[in-house]
Design a protein around this motif. Structure first.
Motif, PDB file in Angstrom:
ATOM      1  N   LEU A  85      -2.448   0.829   7.649  1.00  0.00           N
ATOM      2  CA  LEU A  85      -3.376   0.583   6.548  1.00  0.00           C
ATOM      3  C   LEU A  85      -4.605   1.497   6.619  1.00  0.00           C
ATOM      4  O   LEU A  85      -5.052   2.040   5.611  1.00  0.00           O
ATOM      5  CB  LEU A  85      -3.827  -0.883   6.543  1.00  0.00           C
ATOM      6  CG  LEU A  85      -2.699  -1.903   6.356  1.00  0.00           C
ATOM      7  CD1 LEU A  85      -3.251  -3.318   6.495  1.00  0.00           C
ATOM      8  CD2 LEU A  85      -1.999  -1.720   5.028  1.00  0.00           C
ATOM      9  N   ASN A 140       2.015   1.741  -3.383  1.00  0.00           N
ATOM     10  CA  ASN A 140       0.898   2.206  -4.223  1.00  0.00           C
ATOM     11  C   ASN A 140       0.586   3.683  -4.000  1.00  0.00           C
ATOM     12  O   ASN A 140       0.130   4.365  -4.915  1.00  0.00           O
ATOM     13  CB  ASN A 140      -0.360   1.375  -3.968  1.00  0.00           C
ATOM     14  CG  ASN A 140      -0.259  -0.011  -4.564  1.00  0.00           C
ATOM     15  OD1 ASN A 140       0.567  -0.268  -5.430  1.00  0.00           O
ATOM     16  ND2 ASN A 140      -1.090  -0.915  -4.094  1.00  0.00           N
ATOM     17  N   ARG A 195       0.824  -1.217   0.000  1.00  0.00           N
ATOM     18  CA  ARG A 195       0.000   0.000   0.000  1.00  0.00           C
ATOM     19  C   ARG A 195       0.855   1.262   0.000  1.00  0.00           C
ATOM     20  O   ARG A 195       0.529   2.236  -0.690  1.00  0.00           O
ATOM     21  CB  ARG A 195      -0.923   0.036   1.208  1.00  0.00           C
ATOM     22  CG  ARG A 195      -1.995  -0.957   1.154  1.00  0.00           C
ATOM     23  CD  ARG A 195      -3.391  -0.365   0.912  1.00  0.00           C
ATOM     24  NE  ARG A 195      -4.290  -1.503   0.888  1.00  0.00           N
ATOM     25  CZ  ARG A 195      -5.025  -1.891   1.916  1.00  0.00           C
ATOM     26  NH1 ARG A 195      -5.046  -1.172   3.014  1.00  0.00           N
ATOM     27  NH2 ARG A 195      -5.770  -2.961   1.823  1.00  0.00           N
TER      28      ARG A 195
END
Length: 120
Positions: A112, A27, A24
């Motif tokens: 997250l 990303n 993540r």
């Protein structure tokens, strides 16, 4: 602003939260450095098995339980990060007190969730 993040407790196993976090972070275009027990690559990020003299680390995100963190206290403090994120299961009052003494911000949060809610 993209934040250079040090993932401590990185895993090659795709189901591990540290692995998901690396993916993540990449990303979201954050620079990532990682340390784990096994050498390998996750999302193009090399997992180091030796502690490196990383520079300009903004955030250290922890994926080690409080007992395993002890070996890294001095090292993390030496990096002088802007903050340390204690992900669920990594809460550590002893280390948090040391961070306070060294004027390093910390929070008990989930990397997250912070990324997903644009609070990272």
């Amino acid at each position: 602003m993209k934040k250079k993040t040090f993932v401590l407790g990185a895993s090659l196993k795709s189901e591990r939260y540290s692995n998901i976090a690396i993916n993540r972070l990449v990303n979201y275009n954050h620079e990532v450095v990682a340390f784990g027990l096994r050498e390998g690559t996750v999302a193009g990020i090399k997992i180091d098995t030796n502690l490196m003299p990383y520079k300009d680390v903004h955030t250290v995100t922890l994926y080690l339980n409080s007992e395993r963190q002890k070996a890294f206290y001095d090292y993390i403090i030496s990096l002088q990060p802007e903050r340390v994120v204690f992900n669920p299961g990594t809460e550590n009052p002893e280390f948090q007190n040391l961070l306070k003494q060294n004027n390093i911000f910390f929070e008990e949060a989930c990397t997250l969730v912070l990324l997903g809610t644009n609070q990272y």
